[in-house]
Scaffold this motif. Structure first.
Motif, PDB file in Angstrom:
ATOM      1  N   HIS A   1      -7.313   2.935   0.719  1.00 50.41           N
ATOM      2  CA  HIS A   1      -6.574   1.889   0.849  1.00 50.41           C
ATOM      3  C   HIS A   1      -5.985   1.432   2.022  1.00 50.41           C
ATOM      4  CE1 HIS A   1      -6.800   2.470  -3.724  1.00 50.41           C
ATOM      5  NE2 HIS A   1      -6.864   1.844  -4.127  1.00 50.41           N
ATOM      6  N   PHE A   2      -6.448   0.566   2.681  1.00 50.60           N
ATOM      7  CA  PHE A   2      -5.768  -0.343   3.520  1.00 50.60           C
ATOM      8  C   PHE A   2      -5.040  -0.518   4.111  1.00 50.60           C
ATOM      9  CE2 PHE A   2     -10.791   1.916   4.239  1.00 50.60           C
ATOM     10  CZ  PHE A   2     -10.670   1.751   5.753  1.00 50.60           C
ATOM     11  N   VAL A   3      -3.601  -1.023   4.243  1.00 52.22           N
ATOM     12  CA  VAL A   3      -2.635  -1.075   4.126  1.00 52.22           C
ATOM     13  C   VAL A   3      -1.937  -1.814   5.849  1.00 52.22           C
ATOM     14  CG1 VAL A   3      -0.771  -1.693   2.992  1.00 52.22           C
ATOM     15  CG2 VAL A   3      -1.765  -0.471   2.207  1.00 52.22           C
ATOM     16  N   PRO A   4      -2.275  -3.882   6.108  1.00 49.71           N
ATOM     17  CA  PRO A   4      -1.732  -3.335   7.135  1.00 49.71           C
ATOM     18  C   PRO A   4       0.120  -3.786   7.382  1.00 49.71           C
ATOM     19  CG  PRO A   4      -3.684  -4.474   6.662  1.00 49.71           C
ATOM     20  CD  PRO A   4      -2.821  -3.907   5.139  1.00 49.71           C
ATOM     21  N   LEU A   5       0.249  -2.671   7.967  1.00 50.43           N
ATOM     22  CA  LEU A   5       2.406  -3.049   8.509  1.00 50.43           C
ATOM     23  C   LEU A   5       2.530  -4.424   8.365  1.00 50.43           C
ATOM     24  CD1 LEU A   5       1.935  -0.102   8.532  1.00 50.43           C
ATOM     25  CD2 LEU A   5       4.001  -0.095  10.585  1.00 50.43           C
ATOM     26  N   PRO A   6       3.251  -5.164   8.079  1.00 56.99           N
ATOM     27  CA  PRO A   6       3.812  -5.880   7.665  1.00 56.99           C
ATOM     28  C   PRO A   6       4.831  -6.870   8.709  1.00 56.99           C
ATOM     29  CG  PRO A   6       4.927  -5.313   6.293  1.00 56.99           C
ATOM     30  CD  PRO A   6       3.945  -3.978   6.888  1.00 56.99           C
ATOM     31  N   GLY A   7       4.711  -7.725   9.330  1.00 58.64           N
ATOM     32  CA  GLY A   7       5.576  -7.854  10.177  1.00 58.64           C
ATOM     33  C   GLY A   7       5.496  -8.411  11.953  1.00 58.64           C
TER      34      GLY A   7
ATOM     35  N   VAL B   1      -7.456  -6.589  -1.865  1.00 55.67           N
ATOM     36  CA  VAL B   1      -6.224  -6.875  -3.072  1.00 55.67           C
ATOM     37  C   VAL B   1      -4.980  -6.900  -2.834  1.00 55.67           C
ATOM     38  CG1 VAL B   1      -8.257  -5.014  -4.354  1.00 55.67           C
ATOM     39  CG2 VAL B   1      -6.077  -3.707  -2.621  1.00 55.67           C
ATOM     40  N   GLU B   2      -4.601  -7.029  -3.676  1.00 56.74           N
ATOM     41  CA  GLU B   2      -2.725  -7.096  -3.432  1.00 56.74           C
ATOM     42  C   GLU B   2      -2.179  -6.354  -4.425  1.00 56.74           C
ATOM     43  OE1 GLU B   2       0.652  -9.360  -1.939  1.00 56.74           O
ATOM     44  OE2 GLU B   2      -2.008  -9.869  -1.833  1.00 56.74           O
ATOM     45  N   LEU B   3      -1.262  -6.006  -3.264  1.00 56.66           N
ATOM     46  CA  LEU B   3      -0.191  -4.092  -3.093  1.00 56.66           C
ATOM     47  C   LEU B   3       1.381  -4.579  -3.698  1.00 56.66           C
ATOM     48  CD1 LEU B   3      -2.418  -1.342  -1.920  1.00 56.66           C
ATOM     49  CD2 LEU B   3      -2.899  -2.123  -3.785  1.00 56.66           C
ATOM     50  N   PRO B   4       1.772  -3.697  -4.180  1.00 52.70           N
ATOM     51  CA  PRO B   4       3.178  -4.592  -3.839  1.00 52.70           C
ATOM     52  C   PRO B   4       3.594  -4.592  -2.299  1.00 52.70           C
ATOM     53  CG  PRO B   4       2.945  -3.042  -6.069  1.00 52.70           C
ATOM     54  CD  PRO B   4       1.668  -3.435  -5.024  1.00 52.70           C
ATOM     55  N   ALA B   5       3.065  -3.801  -1.803  1.00 56.44           N
ATOM     56  CA  ALA B   5       3.195  -2.997  -0.459  1.00 56.44           C
ATOM     57  C   ALA B   5       2.701  -4.758   0.251  1.00 56.44           C
ATOM     58  CB  ALA B   5       3.365  -2.008   0.592  1.00 56.44           C
ATOM     59  N   GLY B   6       2.123  -5.565  -0.207  1.00 55.15           N
ATOM     60  CA  GLY B   6       1.955  -6.485   0.562  1.00 55.15           C
ATOM     61  C   GLY B   6      -0.172  -6.724   0.715  1.00 55.15           C
ATOM     62  N   PRO B   7      -1.442  -7.712   1.253  1.00 53.11           N
ATOM     63  CA  PRO B   7      -1.713  -7.282   0.836  1.00 53.11           C
ATOM     64  C   PRO B   7      -2.733  -6.274   1.601  1.00 53.11           C
ATOM     65  CG  PRO B   7      -1.837  -9.461   1.975  1.00 53.11           C
ATOM     66  CD  PRO B   7      -0.845  -8.090   2.001  1.00 53.11           C
ATOM     67  N   ALA B   8      -3.631  -5.697   1.146  1.00 53.09           N
ATOM     68  CA  ALA B   8      -4.757  -4.807   1.401  1.00 53.09           C
ATOM     69  C   ALA B   8      -6.024  -4.578   1.171  1.00 53.09           C
ATOM     70  CB  ALA B   8      -4.193  -3.565   0.878  1.00 53.09           C
ATOM     71  N   VAL B   9      -6.749  -3.330   1.831  1.00 54.39           N
ATOM     72  CA  VAL B   9      -8.566  -3.059   1.843  1.00 54.39           C
ATOM     73  C   VAL B   9      -8.586  -2.393   0.693  1.00 54.39           C
ATOM     74  CG1 VAL B   9     -10.579  -3.418   2.478  1.00 54.39           C
ATOM     75  CG2 VAL B   9      -8.808  -5.107   3.769  1.00 54.39           C
ATOM     76  N   ARG B  10      -8.950  -2.717  -0.337  1.00 51.90           N
ATOM     77  CA  ARG B  10      -9.862  -1.426  -0.924  1.00 51.90           C
ATOM     78  C   ARG B  10     -11.101  -0.814  -0.993  1.00 51.90           C
ATOM     79  NH1 ARG B  10     -12.338   0.075  -5.847  1.00 51.90           N
ATOM     80  NH2 ARG B  10     -11.408   1.811  -6.962  1.00 51.90           N
ATOM     81  N   ARG B  11     -11.554   0.020  -0.059  1.00 51.33           N
ATOM     82  CA  ARG B  11     -13.062   0.576  -0.037  1.00 51.33           C
ATOM     83  C   ARG B  11     -13.384   2.145  -0.541  1.00 51.33           C
ATOM     84  NH1 ARG B  11     -14.984   2.870   5.616  1.00 51.33           N
ATOM     85  NH2 ARG B  11     -13.428   4.480   5.109  1.00 51.33           N
ATOM     86  N   ARG B  12     -14.305   2.272  -1.464  1.00 55.36           N
ATOM     87  CA  ARG B  12     -15.036   2.950  -2.847  1.00 55.36           C
ATOM     88  C   ARG B  12     -15.874   3.797  -1.700  1.00 55.36           C
ATOM     89  NH1 ARG B  12     -15.090   4.179  -9.316  1.00 55.36           N
ATOM     90  NH2 ARG B  12     -16.346   5.283  -9.122  1.00 55.36           N
ATOM     91  N   ARG B  13     -16.268   4.757  -1.685  1.00 55.58           N
ATOM     92  CA  ARG B  13     -17.068   5.135  -1.396  1.00 55.58           C
ATOM     93  C   ARG B  13     -17.736   6.066  -1.826  1.00 55.58           C
ATOM     94  NH1 ARG B  13     -16.103   7.513   4.007  1.00 55.58           N
ATOM     95  NH2 ARG B  13     -13.905   7.676   3.528  1.00 55.58           N
ATOM     96  N   THR B  14     -19.295   6.812  -2.043  1.00 56.24           N
ATOM     97  CA  THR B  14     -20.023   7.666  -2.965  1.00 56.24           C
ATOM     98  C   THR B  14     -20.360   8.585  -1.424  1.00 56.24           C
ATOM     99  OG1 THR B  14     -20.228   6.616  -4.768  1.00 56.24           O
ATOM    100  CG2 THR B  14     -21.196   8.569  -4.369  1.00 56.24           C
ATOM    101  N   LEU B  15     -20.240   9.729  -1.383  1.00 55.31           N
ATOM    102  CA  LEU B  15     -20.717  10.821  -0.574  1.00 55.31           C
ATOM    103  C   LEU B  15     -22.029  11.831  -1.088  1.00 55.31           C
ATOM    104  CD1 LEU B  15     -17.760  11.450   1.810  1.00 55.31           C
ATOM    105  CD2 LEU B  15     -18.899   9.101   1.895  1.00 55.31           C
TER     106      LEU B  15
END
Length: 208
Positions: free
Chosen positions: A164-170, A132-146
């Motif tokens: 939401h996994f958001v890699p730090l830019p730079g 997904v594209e967040l204002p903070a940059g590209p990220a990965v969204r994962r949804r789980r049911t436990l």
């Protein structure tokens, strides 16, 4: 979303932003992660959520177990911050949590959001992991049911978890340091509303 910005928090990673800030609903409480303080904070949150609702002792006990478990897990992960809520929804008190923590490069093992998504998809439903594209940059969204979990102090209900996994830019080439926002709520008929809220919180993330 009526919200209040959380204070900027430092993230250590050479060549990356020095910290981040995220906005959470004003009704949510930031909980300290040291042992005694977090337990007292959870009990205050539950007491406030159930004020005037003394006819639901079993539900109150279940909500308290859910939030105490979330707080203990946050501490065990070395969380940067934890926000908890126990608010009435359609007449029923629903617990929810948001944990912010960091995955170091050696725990990520793949460069970029696409590589991270591929790694997270291994052994999981591919539809549950998206870039997904967040204002903070590209990220990965994962949804789980436990599933529900039985314990000595009572059963915990099944839950929905949105990461939401958001890699730090730079960062330099190779696996990045990743900021993770993990939100959770029990399986309830109105869980989708909480999921929408967690996605909205992720969109407030900014680097400082």
């Amino acid at each position: 979303m009526t919200a209040a910005p959380a204070p900027a928090t430092a993230v250590t990673a050479p060549g990356t932003p020095s910290g981040y800030a995220v906005t959470v609903p004003a009704a949510w409480d930031r909980v300290p992660l040291d042992d005694g303080a977090r337990e007292r904070a959870v009990r205050r949150i539950v007491a406030r959520g159930f004020a005037g609702r003394d006819d639901r002792p079993l539900l109150r006990a279940a909500v308290e177990r859910e939030l105490l478990s979330a707080a203990a897990e946050a501490a065990s992960r070395g969380g940067l911050e934890l926000h908890l809520a126990a608010r009435p929804v359609a007449g029923v008190v629903v617990p929810a949590s948001l944990l912010v923590h960091v995955l170091p490069p050696e725990a990520v093992g793949a460069p970029g959001a696409a590589g991270l998504a591929a790694a997270l998809t291994t052994g999981a439903d591919p539809a549950a992991v998206t870039v997904v594209e967040l204002p903070a940059g590209p990220a990965v969204r994962r949804r789980r049911t436990l599933p529900a979990v039985a314990g000595e102090d009572g059963a915990r209900p099944g839950s929905v978890v949105v990461d939401h996994f958001v890699p730090l830019p730079g960062a330099a080439a190779g696996p990045p340091t990743v900021l993770v926002l993990t939100g959770s709520t029990p399986r309830v008929p109105w869980e989708e509303g909480v999921v929408v809220l967690l996605d909205a919180v992720a969109r407030t993330l900014r680097w400082t």
